[in-house]
Write a protein that holds these residues in place. Structure first.
Motif, PDB file in Angstrom:
ATOM      1  N   PHE A 193      46.548  41.666  36.834  1.00 11.94           N
ATOM      2  CA  PHE A 193      46.108  40.546  37.673  1.00 11.94           C
ATOM      3  C   PHE A 193      47.219  39.512  37.820  1.00 11.94           C
ATOM      4  N   ALA A 194      47.951  39.268  36.739  1.00 14.09           N
ATOM      5  CA  ALA A 194      49.044  38.290  36.800  1.00 14.09           C
ATOM      6  C   ALA A 194      50.112  38.745  37.791  1.00 14.09           C
ATOM      7  N   ARG A 195      50.457  40.040  37.754  1.00 17.98           N
ATOM      8  CA  ARG A 195      51.468  40.564  38.686  1.00 17.98           C
ATOM      9  C   ARG A 195      50.961  40.486  40.120  1.00 17.98           C
ATOM     10  N   TRP A 196      49.685  40.827  40.324  1.00 16.67           N
ATOM     11  CA  TRP A 196      49.118  40.785  41.674  1.00 16.67           C
ATOM     12  C   TRP A 196      49.102  39.342  42.203  1.00 16.67           C
ATOM     13  N   SER A 197      48.690  38.392  41.372  1.00 15.58           N
ATOM     14  CA  SER A 197      48.643  36.989  41.788  1.00 15.58           C
ATOM     15  C   SER A 197      50.030  36.485  42.147  1.00 15.58           C
TER      16      SER A 197
END
Length: 275
Positions: free
Chosen positions: A116-120
């Motif tokens: 999720f951090a990479r996607w955000s």
């Protein structure tokens, strides 16, 4: 610095003075005729127009829902609703896994958190890249954001994640804009969402805005509310320069079809003129 290249003895005679610096020369033959190409250069003072045009501002409004960013040129960028949805889904899954309390669940939490951090970060990177390209396309020299503290005060329901997203987006914009020599500044605009940005109207009232719709109760101008706010944010920086004595009296705000300076002079883009 002005550069020119002339052919032949007679063509360059006027440049063979101490005012011009000879930089290089090449000899070419064409159809039994020789041509001497001489490159010369000369320092020239900026024209009046170059001295008076002291900056074009792109105003940017950031949001916790709808579009992530809206510009004074009418660009609607990113999907804040989808960003929030993905965040809520992550929080829901993390909460369910935490209840199990197993080592396997802990490892899964770390994995989905990293994804999720990479996607955000990638989502914000793409929005920031689009913002800077919008500024470049419109020949802007500065990008104006609302001060982050005032965003937190204005959007009282903004979560820590959304506040982080605003900071991260602005950070991405700053280092990308620096590559193009574009400044990033913030302003503390009061009532940007309630003030009419049309012409010299400026009428401010809380009933001007209704969700995504903005209709001035005084002049009747109708705009998307976030677009109206972005125009006001950009205007605030233009007028700040004017009042601070920064020598930018002819600074301009970038709009959909041209630029508008603090004196009310509108300059349409070449595309608008052709249309």
């Amino acid at each position: 610095m002005r550069h020119t290249s002339q052919r032949g003895r007679h063509a360059v005679r006027g440049y063979w003075t101490d005012e011009w610096e000879k930089t290089e020369a090449t000899l070419h033959k064409r159809d039994d005729t020789y041509y001497l190409h001489v490159a010369v250069k000369k320092d020239v003072a900026p024209s009046c127009d170059e001295e008076s045009e002291n900056g074009v501002v792109l105003g940017v409004d950031l949001n916790v829902d709808g579009y992530v960013a809206v510009t004074s040129t009418g660009a609607f960028l990113g999907n804040a609703d989808h960003l929030n949805h993905r965040r809520n889904e992550y929080e829901r899954r993390r909460g369910n896994l935490q209840q199990t309390g197993t080592r396997s669940a802990h490892l899964i939490i770390k994995g989905i958190g990293s994804r999720f951090a990479r996607w955000s970060a990638d989502s914000l990177h793409r929005v920031s890249k689009a913002l800077v390209q919008e500024a470049v396309k419109n020949d802007c020299t500065a990008i104006a954001f609302e001060n982050l503290k005032h965003i937190r005060d204005r959007i009282s329901n903004a979560s820590k994640f959304q506040q982080w997203a605003f900071r991260e987006l602005q950070r991405h914009v700053e280092y990308k804009a620096e590559e193009y020599g574009i400044d990033v500044e913030d302003v503390a605009p009061a009532y940007t969402s309630q003030r009419c940005s049309h012409g010299e109207c400026g009428f401010t009232h809380e009933d001007n805005r209704d969700g995504d719709e903005f209709e001035c109760l005084k002049c009747g101008k109708e705009l998307h509310s976030d677009y109206n706010a972005a125009r006001n944010i950009g205007w605030r920086l233009v007028h700040h320069w004017l009042k601070s004595g920064a020598g930018r009296a002819t600074s301009q705000l970038a709009l959909k079809s041209g630029t508008l300076n603090a004196n009310g002079r509108f300059r349409p883009t070449a595309t608008a003129l052709r249309g």
